[in-house]
Design an enzyme around this catalytic site. Structure first.
Site, short mmCIF file in Angstrom:
data_model
loop_
_atom_site.label_atom_id
_atom_site.label_comp_id
_atom_site.label_asym_id
_atom_site.label_seq_id
_atom_site.Cartn_x
_atom_site.Cartn_y
_atom_site.Cartn_z
NE ARG A 309 9.99 -4.80 17.26
CZ ARG A 309 9.32 -4.08 18.29
NH1 ARG A 309 7.93 -4.56 18.30
NH2 ARG A 309 9.78 -3.34 19.24
CD GLU A 730 7.44 -0.87 13.76
OE1 GLU A 730 7.39 -0.34 14.59
OE2 GLU A 730 8.35 -1.45 13.03
N1 MTE Z 1 4.31 6.52 7.47
C1 MTE Z 1 4.79 7.17 6.44
N2 MTE Z 1 4.08 7.93 5.53
N3 MTE Z 1 6.16 7.02 6.01
C2 MTE Z 1 7.11 6.10 6.53
O1 MTE Z 1 8.03 6.09 6.05
N4 MTE Z 1 7.27 4.54 8.36
C3 MTE Z 1 6.62 3.74 9.28
C4 MTE Z 1 5.64 4.43 10.06
N5 MTE Z 1 4.74 5.15 9.37
C5 MTE Z 1 6.55 5.24 7.57
C6 MTE Z 1 5.26 5.62 8.28
C7 MTE Z 1 7.53 3.19 10.39
S1 MTE Z 1 8.64 1.72 9.85
C8 MTE Z 1 7.88 3.52 11.60
S2 MTE Z 1 8.67 2.73 12.56
C9 MTE Z 1 7.08 4.68 12.09
O2 MTE Z 1 6.03 5.25 11.00
C10 MTE Z 1 7.87 5.59 12.50
O3 MTE Z 1 7.50 6.77 12.82
P1 MTE Z 1 6.65 7.00 14.53
O4 MTE Z 1 7.41 6.18 15.36
O5 MTE Z 1 6.83 8.39 14.68
O6 MTE Z 1 5.46 6.26 14.43
N1 HPA Z 2 12.12 -1.86 16.40
C1 HPA Z 2 12.37 -1.00 15.45
N2 HPA Z 2 13.64 -0.57 15.22
C2 HPA Z 2 14.42 -1.03 15.98
C3 HPA Z 2 14.45 -1.76 16.95
C4 HPA Z 2 13.18 -2.32 17.21
O1 HPA Z 2 12.85 -3.08 18.44
N3 HPA Z 2 15.49 -2.09 17.81
C5 HPA Z 2 16.61 -1.35 17.05
N4 HPA Z 2 15.90 -0.81 15.87
MO1 MOS Z 3 10.38 1.34 11.59
S1 MOS Z 3 10.80 -0.74 10.59
O1 MOS Z 3 10.93 0.51 13.00
O2 MOS Z 3 11.24 2.25 11.16
#
Ligand code: MTE
Ligand code: HPA
Ligand code: MOS
Length: 777
Positions: A309, A730
Site C-alpha cells: 500500500r 483512513e
Molecule cells: N475511528 C475511531 N473512532 N476508532 C478507530 O479505531 N479506526 C480507523 C478508522 N476510524 C478507527 C476509526 C481505521 S484504521 C479504519 S481502517 C476504519 O476506521 C475502519 O472502519 P470503517 O472501515 O468502518 O471505516
Molecule cells: N488495508 C487494511 N488492512 C488490510 C489490508 C489493506 O489493504 N489488507 C489486509 N489487511
Molecule cells: Mo485500518 S489500519 O485498515 O484497521
C-alpha cells in the site's frame, strides 16, 4: 429517509454516560480468573528456561502456562511464523513468553517480578539500517513501474535525491488489547474480544487449542478504538485467555495494562525511503525512483500488504509519467509492526509531499505551484504508476477551491511579511493531499455477509461482520437498512458482531467496513423488501389469502417492484395509491408464512491487480482531500503550534456527514500527532522507554489547530459505492502530513538557501537541530 442525515452515533449516549460495555466492563463470573502475560527481558537470543516456581507460590497465583501448553503455537495473518508464546528464539523485548493466572491483578503483577529467565543473548537488530546491512528482508514489493524512468532521469533539467525517514506510531486506543474466554459444554469456547477481526480471532483460538472452527465463537460488541492495532494482534491475546479457559475450565480475563500493551504490541511501521526525482524548471515531475524500506519488526504480520500500500500511494495526488518504485520489509528485533490507520499509505504519500517541499526550496518557488502543476488531471495525466485509470477523482477542483477558501495567496504574503519582521518566530504554510485507494489490496478480503431479521412489531435486527470501534459503522448500517425499509433509524439495531452469525468475514479495516458490510446488509434487506412487495401485490390482486390459501410463491419475474414505495413506515402501491402500514404488511407476510429474515453475501466487483506485472486495478475508487496548515515556530526552542488548518474533502455523498466530520477531524489530529510529537524511544537493548502517556506524547486539545475548518465538496458522481458514498476512516489521516510540510515550509525562511531536511516526527528537538544547521552556515 435516513441516508445522508446526521443521526447520532449508536453509542453516543452510552459513551458519555458510561453505560457502553467494553470487555473489562463485563461482570465477573463465578470462578473467573485473570491472565497476565509475561514478556522476555531481551530483544534477541535464545530462551533456555523460565524460572517461575517462586511466582507460582506467591499469594493469589493459581497457575502458569507456557508455549508447551498450547496445542499449536505458531500464527500469522499472512505468513504463519510467529509464536503466541516464545518457545526458544526471541523476536523482541517484552515478547510474551508465558502467562500467569490468578484472582487479583496486583498480586499477579508482584508475582511477575519474581520470574527470572535464562537467555542466551544475541545481537539485536534494532534499526532499518542494521536490517539493510544484514540483508534480512521478509518481503520484496514491486517493482511498480511506468514509462522509461532512466531516460527521463538522464535528460531531465534538474535532479534531486535524498532519504525520507518517518517513525512508528503507537495506536493509543483507550481500551487495551482485551479478551474474556468462557469455557462452554463439550470443550467449546466463547471469546469476547476487543478485535477488529473476529474471524481471525476465532480461527487462531481454535488452532491454538486444537479445536475445530465450529467449537469456537468470537463475539465483538465494540472496541474502545482499534486504529488497525486490533486487526491481527488481538488474536494471540485471545488465544492466551482461551488457553486458560480450556485448561482450568474457568472463565479467563486478559486485559493488558497500557504499559504492557505499548511494550508488547506492534505499531505503525517506520520507513526509510531512498528517492531520486527528476523535474523541469517549472517543477514538473519527469521521473521518480524510490526504494522503500519498512521496519517490519520481528515477524511478518501484515507488513507485506502494508508495504504494497505504501508503494501504491507513493504518487500522492500527483501524476508520475516515469517511475520505478520498489521496497523491502526489513526484519528487526522490534515488536512486530502492524496495521495502523492508512496502512502504509501515509508513509508512501509523505515521501512525495516531502520531495515536493525540497523541489520547491531548490527551485525557489511556492510548493503549492508544484503540487497544482503535477496534480492528476481529469482527462489526461490520469493513470497511476500501477496502471489504474482514475475516475471520479476531483483533485484539481479540491486544490483550486481550497486555495481560494483558505485565502492562501493573501496569507502567503502575510507570512512572508511576518517572517521578515518578527523576532524569534517563523511561520509556514503548506497544502498536502490525500488520494486514498479504497479496497483491500488482497482481493479475497473484499467480501462480506449480513443477516437482517425483521420482527413483527416492525423493528429490525441486523448482524454483519463489521466491528464497531468508534468509527460509526453500526450507525451507517442502521441508516442503510432503515432507508431501505422506509422506517425510522431508531427501529433498526445493529447487533454485536459474532462469528456464529457472520462467518468468514474480513477484518473491519481498509476503511471499507461500511462499504462492504453496508452493501451486504442492503442486499439482505432488499431481499425482504422484495418479498414484502410481492405479498402486497398479491393483496392487490386479491389472490386468495385466507385460512386455506396462502400467498403464491415469490416470483421475481412477475413482481412489479418499482410500483411499491417504502417510506415513512408506510408501503404505497404507487399506481393505485393503495397503502398498508409497514407493520400490517409484515403481519400479512408472516401469516402467509413468508420469511422476514434474509442473509446476503456481497463482493466488490471489478478488482484485479497482478503482482507479477505491477499493474492492474487494486482499488474500487479513491477518497480524496486536501489540507492547508499554517504553523508558527519558536526559533529559540523549536516548539511550534498549528495556527490554522483548512480541510476540504471529497466523500462522495456521505451516509452520515456528522460522523464523517468526526472521522476527518480525528484522523487529521492523529496524523498530525504521528508527524510532530509522537516519538518512540528505545534503549540500546531495544526496550521501549516511551511505554506510557507520561513519555509518549499524543496531541491534546491545545495541540489541535487554533482555527480548524472542515468542508466537504459536493460529489454526486461516485457510482462505485453504496448510495454514492466514499469511505472516510483512513484517508484524512494523510492530511495530518500538512502539519509537517508546513514546518518544512517555515524552515525555508531561515535556511539561507539550504534545503530544509527533517525527519518525522519533527519534534521540537528535530526543528531546533535543523535551525542550528542553518546558523552554522
Ligand atoms: N475511528 C475511531 N473512532 N476508532 C478507530 O479505531 N479506526 C480507523 C478508522 N476510524 C478507527 C476509526 C481505521 S484504521 C479504519 S481502517 C476504519 O476506521 C475502519 O472502519 P470503517 O472501515 O468502518 O471505516
Ligand atoms: N488495508 C487494511 N488492512 C488490510 C489490508 C489493506 O489493504 N489488507 C489486509 N489487511
Ligand atoms: Mo485500518 S489500519 O485498515 O484497521
Amino acid at each position: 429517509m435516513s441516508i445522508g442525515k446526521n443521526i447520532p452515533h449508536d453509542s453516543s449516549t452510552g459513551h458519555v454516560s458510561g453505560t457502553s460495555v467494553f470487555i473489562d466492563d463485563r461482570l465477573m463470573q463465578h470462578g473467573e480468573v485473570l491472565v497476565l502475560p509475561v514478556g522476555v527481558p531481551a530483544a534477541a537470543g535464545t530462551l533456555k528456561a523460565i524460572h517461575y516456581e517462586k511466582a507460582l507460590k506467591a499469594p493469589g497465583v493459581l497457575a502458569a502456562f507456557t508455549a508447551k501448553d498450547l496445542h499449536h503455537n505458531t500464527w500469522g495473518t499472512i505468513v504463519v511464523e510467529q509464536p503466541i508464546l516464545v518457545e526458544s528464539k526471541i523476536g523482541y523485548y517484552e515478547e510474551p513468553a508465558m502467562i500467569l493466572v490468578g484472582t487479583n491483578y496486583d498480586q499477579l503483577l508482584q508475582a511477575r517480578q519474581l520470574i527470572t529467565f535464562d537467555i542466551e543473548k544475541a545481537d539485536a537488530v534494532l534499526t532499518i539500517d542494521a536490517g539493510i546491512e544484514k540483508k534480512d528482508f521478509m518481503y520484496h514489493a514491486g517493482p511498480m513501474k511506468c514509462g522509461d524512468v532512466d531516460a527521463a532521469m538522464a535528460s531531465a533539467p534538474h535532479r534531486l535525491s535524498g532519504i525520507f525517514e518517518c517513525g512508528g506510531q503507537e495506536h493509543f486506543y483507550l481500551e487495551s488489547q482485551a479478551c474474556i474466554a468462557y469455557p462452554l459444554e463439550d470443550g467449546q469456547i466463547e471469546v469476547h474480544s476487543s478485535s477488529q477481526h473476529p474471524t481471525e480471532t476465532q480461527h487462531l483460538v481454535a488452532e491454538a487449542l486444537g479445536l475445530s472452527l465450529h467449537q469456537v465463537v468470537c463475539v465483538v460488541k465494540r472496541m474502545g478504538g482499534g486504529f488497525g492495532g486490533k486487526e491481527s494482534q488481538a488474536a494471540p491475546f485471545a488465544a492466551m485467555a482461551a488457553l486458560v479457559a480450556q485448561k482450568m475450565n474457568r472463565p479467563a480475563r486478559l486485559i493488558l495494562s497500557k504499559d504492557d500493551d505499548m511494550a508488547m504490541t506492534g505499531k505503525r511501521h517506520p520507513f526509510k525511503n531512498f528517492w531520486d526525482v527528476a523535474f523541469d524548471d517549472q517543477g514538473m515531475i519527469l521521473g521518480l525512483k524510490c526504494h522503500l524500506y519498512a521496519d517490519g519488526g520481528a515477524y511478518a504480520d501484515l507488513s507485506s500488504s502494508i508495504l504494497d500500500r505504501a508503494l501504491f500511494h507513493i504518487d500522492g495526488a500527483y501524476y508520475l509519467p516515469n517511475a520505478f518504485i520498489e521496497g523491502h520489509v526489513v526484519r528487526t528485533n522490534m515488536y512486530s509492526n502492524t496495521a495502523f490507520r492508512g496502512f502504509g499509505g501515509p508513509q508512501g504519500t509523505m515521501t512525495i509531499e516531502s520531495i515536493i517541499e525540497e523541489m520547491a526550496a531548490y527551485l525557489k518557488i511556492d510548493a503549492l505551484l508544484i503540487r497544482e502543476r503535477n496534480c492528476y488531471q481529469e482527462h489526461t495525466r490520469n493513470t497511476t504508476h500501477y496502471g489504474q485509470k482514475l475516475e471520479n477523482t476531483p483533485l484539481t477542483d479540491l486544490f483550486t477551491r481550497l486555495r481560494k477558501d483558505c485565502e492562501y495567496d493573501k496569507r502567503r504574503l502575510a507570512i512572508d511579511e511576518f517572517n521578515k519582521n518578527s523576532q524569534g518566530k517563523i511561520r509556514g504554510l503548506s497544502v498536502s493531499a490525500t488520494k486514498f485507494g479504497i479496497a483491500f489490496t488482497a482481493r479475497f478480503l473484499n467480501q462480506g455477509n449480513a443477516s437482517v431479521n425483521v420482527h413483527k412489531d416492525g423493528t429490525v435486527q441486523v448482524s454483519t461482520g463489521a466491528t464497531e470501534m468508534g468509527q460509526g459503522v453500526n450507525t451507517k448500517i442502521q441508516q442503510i437498512v432503515a432507508h431501505c425499509f422506509g422506517i425510522p433509524a431508531e427501529q433498526v439495531r445493529v447487533m454485536a458482531t459474532s462469528t456464529e452469525k457472520n462467518h468468514n468475514t474480513s477484518p473491519t479495516a481498509a476503511s471499507s467496513g461500511a462499504d462492504i458490510n453496508g452493501a451486504a446488509a442492503l442486499k439482505a434487506a432488499m431481499g425482504i423488501r422484495k418479498r414484502l412487495a410481492w405479498v402486497f401485490q398479491q393483496v392487490l390482486a386479491k389472490a386468495p389469502m385466507d385460512d386455506i390459501a396462502e400467498c403464491p410463491a415469490f416470483d421475481e419475474a412477475a413482481l412489479k417492484f418499482e410500483e411499491f414505495e417504502f417510506k415513512d413506515s408506510t408501503v404505497t402501491h404507487l399506481p393505485t395509491k393503495t397503502q398498508l402500514s409497514w407493520v400490517d404488511l409484515l403481519l400479512k407476510a408472516y401469516f402467509n408464512r413468508v420469511s422476514l429474515g434474509e442473509y446476503a453475501h456481497f463482493k466488490t466487483e471489478g478488482l484485479g491487480y497482478s503482482k507479477a506485472t505491477g499493474k492492474g486495478t487494486p482499488f474500487k475508487y479513491f477518497t480524496n482531500g486536501v489540507a492547508a496548515t499554517e504553523v508558527e515556530i519558536d526559533t529559540n526552542t523549536g516548539e511550534y503550534k498549528m495556527l490554522r488548518t483548512d480541510i476540504l474533502m471529497d466523500l462522495g455523498r456521505p451516509l452520515n456527514p456528522g460522523i464523517d466530520r468526526g472521522q476527518v477531524t480525528g484522523a487529521f489530529v492523529q496524523g498530525m500527532g504521528w508527524v510532530t510529537s509522537e516519538k518512540l524511544y528505545h534503549n540500546k537493548d531495544g526496550r521501549l522507554l516511551s511505554h506510557s502517556p507520561t513519555t509518549y506524547k499524543i496531541p491534546n486539545v491545545q495541540d489541535t489547530p487554533r482555527v480548524f475548518n472542515v468542508e466537504f465538496i459536493e460529489n454526486n458522481g461516485n457510482t462505485a459505492n453504496i448510495h454514492g458514498s466514499k469511505a472516510v476512516g483512513e484517508p484524512p489521516f494523510l492530511l495530518g502530513i500538512s502539519a509537517w510540510t508546513a514546518i518544512k515550509d517555515a524552515l525555508r525562511y531561515k535556511a539561507q538557501g539550504k534545503i530544509p531536511q527533517i525527519i518525522s516526527p519533527a519534534t521540537p528537538e528535530v526543528v531546533l537541530m535543523e535551525l542550528s544547521r542553518y546558523d552554522r552556515a
